[in-house]
Design a protein around this motif. Structure first.
Motif, PDB file in Angstrom:
ATOM      1  N   ALA A  18       0.828  -1.209   0.000  1.00  0.00           N
ATOM      2  CA  ALA A  18       0.000   0.000   0.000  1.00  0.00           C
ATOM      3  C   ALA A  18       0.861   1.256   0.000  1.00  0.00           C
ATOM      4  O   ALA A  18       0.540   2.240  -0.683  1.00  0.00           O
ATOM      5  N   ARG A  19       1.948   1.238   0.746  1.00  0.00           N
ATOM      6  CA  ARG A  19       2.837   2.412   0.776  1.00  0.00           C
ATOM      7  C   ARG A  19       3.444   2.664  -0.600  1.00  0.00           C
ATOM      8  O   ARG A  19       3.545   3.812  -1.048  1.00  0.00           O
ATOM      9  N   GLY A  20       3.843   1.599  -1.264  1.00  0.00           N
ATOM     10  CA  GLY A  20       4.387   1.764  -2.607  1.00  0.00           C
ATOM     11  C   GLY A  20       3.352   2.278  -3.587  1.00  0.00           C
ATOM     12  O   GLY A  20       3.656   3.123  -4.440  1.00  0.00           O
ATOM     13  N   MET A  21       2.128   1.785  -3.480  1.00  0.00           N
ATOM     14  CA  MET A  21       1.055   2.235  -4.374  1.00  0.00           C
ATOM     15  C   MET A  21       0.749   3.707  -4.155  1.00  0.00           C
ATOM     16  O   MET A  21       0.528   4.461  -5.107  1.00  0.00           O
ATOM     17  N   ALA A  22       0.713   4.130  -2.893  1.00  0.00           N
ATOM     18  CA  ALA A  22       0.425   5.536  -2.593  1.00  0.00           C
ATOM     19  C   ALA A  22       1.487   6.446  -3.198  1.00  0.00           C
ATOM     20  O   ALA A  22       1.175   7.507  -3.756  1.00  0.00           O
ATOM     21  N   ALA A  23       2.753   6.012  -3.093  1.00  0.00           N
ATOM     22  CA  ALA A  23       3.835   6.824  -3.656  1.00  0.00           C
ATOM     23  C   ALA A  23       3.774   6.859  -5.171  1.00  0.00           C
ATOM     24  O   ALA A  23       4.101   7.875  -5.792  1.00  0.00           O
ATOM     25  N   TYR A  24       3.338   5.768  -5.764  1.00  0.00           N
ATOM     26  CA  TYR A  24       3.295   5.674  -7.228  1.00  0.00           C
ATOM     27  C   TYR A  24       2.118   6.449  -7.814  1.00  0.00           C
ATOM     28  O   TYR A  24       2.277   7.229  -8.755  1.00  0.00           O
ATOM     29  N   HIS A  25       0.922   6.230  -7.261  1.00  0.00           N
ATOM     30  CA  HIS A  25      -0.283   6.843  -7.841  1.00  0.00           C
ATOM     31  C   HIS A  25      -0.462   8.295  -7.417  1.00  0.00           C
ATOM     32  O   HIS A  25      -1.089   9.075  -8.127  1.00  0.00           O
ATOM     33  N   LYS A  26      -0.003   8.632  -6.227  1.00  0.00           N
ATOM     34  CA  LYS A  26       0.059  10.014  -5.746  1.00  0.00           C
ATOM     35  C   LYS A  26      -1.293  10.647  -5.424  1.00  0.00           C
ATOM     36  O   LYS A  26      -1.335  11.754  -4.907  1.00  0.00           O
ATOM     37  N   ALA A  27      -2.394  10.033  -5.762  1.00  0.00           N
ATOM     38  CA  ALA A  27      -3.696  10.600  -5.405  1.00  0.00           C
ATOM     39  C   ALA A  27      -3.885  10.498  -3.892  1.00  0.00           C
ATOM     40  O   ALA A  27      -3.530   9.490  -3.271  1.00  0.00           O
ATOM     41  N   ASP A  28      -4.442  11.534  -3.301  1.00  0.00           N
ATOM     42  CA  ASP A  28      -4.565  11.625  -1.848  1.00  0.00           C
ATOM     43  C   ASP A  28      -5.801  10.863  -1.366  1.00  0.00           C
ATOM     44  O   ASP A  28      -6.866  11.441  -1.156  1.00  0.00           O
ATOM     45  N   ARG A  29      -5.650   9.550  -1.197  1.00  0.00           N
ATOM     46  CA  ARG A  29      -6.711   8.703  -0.651  1.00  0.00           C
ATOM     47  C   ARG A  29      -6.073   7.470  -0.031  1.00  0.00           C
ATOM     48  O   ARG A  29      -4.902   7.179  -0.303  1.00  0.00           O
ATOM     49  N   PRO A  30      -6.782   6.715   0.787  1.00  0.00           N
ATOM     50  CA  PRO A  30      -6.203   5.502   1.374  1.00  0.00           C
ATOM     51  C   PRO A  30      -5.916   4.433   0.323  1.00  0.00           C
ATOM     52  O   PRO A  30      -6.629   4.320  -0.680  1.00  0.00           O
ATOM     53  N   TYR A  31      -4.890   3.652   0.581  1.00  0.00           N
ATOM     54  CA  TYR A  31      -4.521   2.501  -0.248  1.00  0.00           C
ATOM     55  C   TYR A  31      -4.401   1.290   0.666  1.00  0.00           C
ATOM     56  O   TYR A  31      -3.849   1.386   1.766  1.00  0.00           O
ATOM     57  N   LEU A  32      -4.911   0.168   0.201  1.00  0.00           N
ATOM     58  CA  LEU A  32      -4.872  -1.054   0.994  1.00  0.00           C
ATOM     59  C   LEU A  32      -3.781  -2.013   0.545  1.00  0.00           C
ATOM     60  O   LEU A  32      -3.412  -2.927   1.282  1.00  0.00           O
ATOM     61  N   GLY A  33      -3.289  -1.850  -0.671  1.00  0.00           N
ATOM     62  CA  GLY A  33      -2.261  -2.739  -1.170  1.00  0.00           C
ATOM     63  C   GLY A  33      -2.797  -4.059  -1.690  1.00  0.00           C
ATOM     64  O   GLY A  33      -2.096  -5.073  -1.651  1.00  0.00           O
ATOM     65  N   VAL A  34      -4.033  -4.053  -2.193  1.00  0.00           N
ATOM     66  CA  VAL A  34      -4.640  -5.280  -2.715  1.00  0.00           C
ATOM     67  C   VAL A  34      -4.345  -5.393  -4.207  1.00  0.00           C
ATOM     68  O   VAL A  34      -4.653  -4.468  -4.969  1.00  0.00           O
TER      69      VAL A  34
END
Length: 225
Positions: A18-34
């Motif tokens: 999820a942390r990697g996805m948040a850094a990659y997509h950059k949109a300000d919302r929660p990520y679960l890493g699924v």
């Protein structure tokens, strides 16, 4: 309604991913890493089990939850060819467009929208209005959602005219400085070149100079093979 469905998504959460996805997509919302394959399996199961009205309500609720994975799941629930009647489905998808803010969510929702445009071609009149939006993701959606016309192997006269109309939008976008708009134009032309190379060459002759070099290169991927 969303509780049990969200719980099934959250059961596959991976905080590190999820942390990697948040850094990659950059949109300000929660990520679960699924991962996507998990979401595909879950939404396929839900499509089989739910009647159309329940599926539409669930898609709406998942989108409103505003988690990366719930928005992807919302779009996946509606990505199917046969939905009759589909006016409410189209209304929901088009209502999402002004909220697009990242490519992955946008592209998944656009794939659902592609099916609804092919099912009712007159909706292109509404999509035409998106091309003049101040919202970059809305302008981009006009091309991503109309990719079926770039991919038609042998369109009839009416669909060929629709293809020309969409190419007119792409021509207006050719000088747009935004990377995502340039990539959308290039993607559309690249796919079209597999079916009608001469039309893409004509477009690039007329508008290629206004495009970014990377976009021209992508658009011409299959032209010199």
């Amino acid at each position: 309604m969303i509780g049990p469905y969200l719980a099934r998504i959250e059961a596959h959460a991976d905080p590190e991913r999820a942390r990697g996805m948040a850094a990659y997509h950059k949109a300000d919302r929660p990520y679960l890493g699924v991962p996507n394959p998990v979401l595909n399996a879950l939404t396929q199961d839900w499509r089989r089990r739910l009647d159309p009205d329940s599926r539409l309500r669930l898609a709406d609720a998942l989108w409103r939850a505003d988690i990366h994975e719930t928005r992807l799941a919302a779009a996946k629930l509606l990505t199917q060819t046969r939905i009759e009647p589909d006016a409410a489905v189209w209304a929901l998808i088009r209502g999402w467009v002004p909220e697009f803010d990242a490519w992955a969510v946008s592209d998944h929702a656009c794939m659902a929208g592609q099916k609804r445009l092919v099912a009712e071609r007159a909706r292109l009149d509404e999509v035409d209005t998106w091309t003049r939006s101040d919202h970059m993701w809305t302008r981009r959606a006009a091309l991503v959602m109309t990719l079926p016309w770039a991919r038609m192997p042998d369109p009839g006269p009416q669909d060929r005219a629709r293809r020309e109309r969409i190419l007119g939008w792409a021509a207006r976008y050719a000088s747009d400085p935004d990377w995502f708009i340039q990539k959308a134009v290039a993607w559309w032309l690249r796919d079209l070149s597999k079916r009608d190379a001469s039309q893409v060459r004509a477009f690039l002759d007329a508008h290629g100079a206004a495009m970014k070099p990377f976009a021209r290169k992508i658009a011409g991927t299959y032209l010199n093979r």
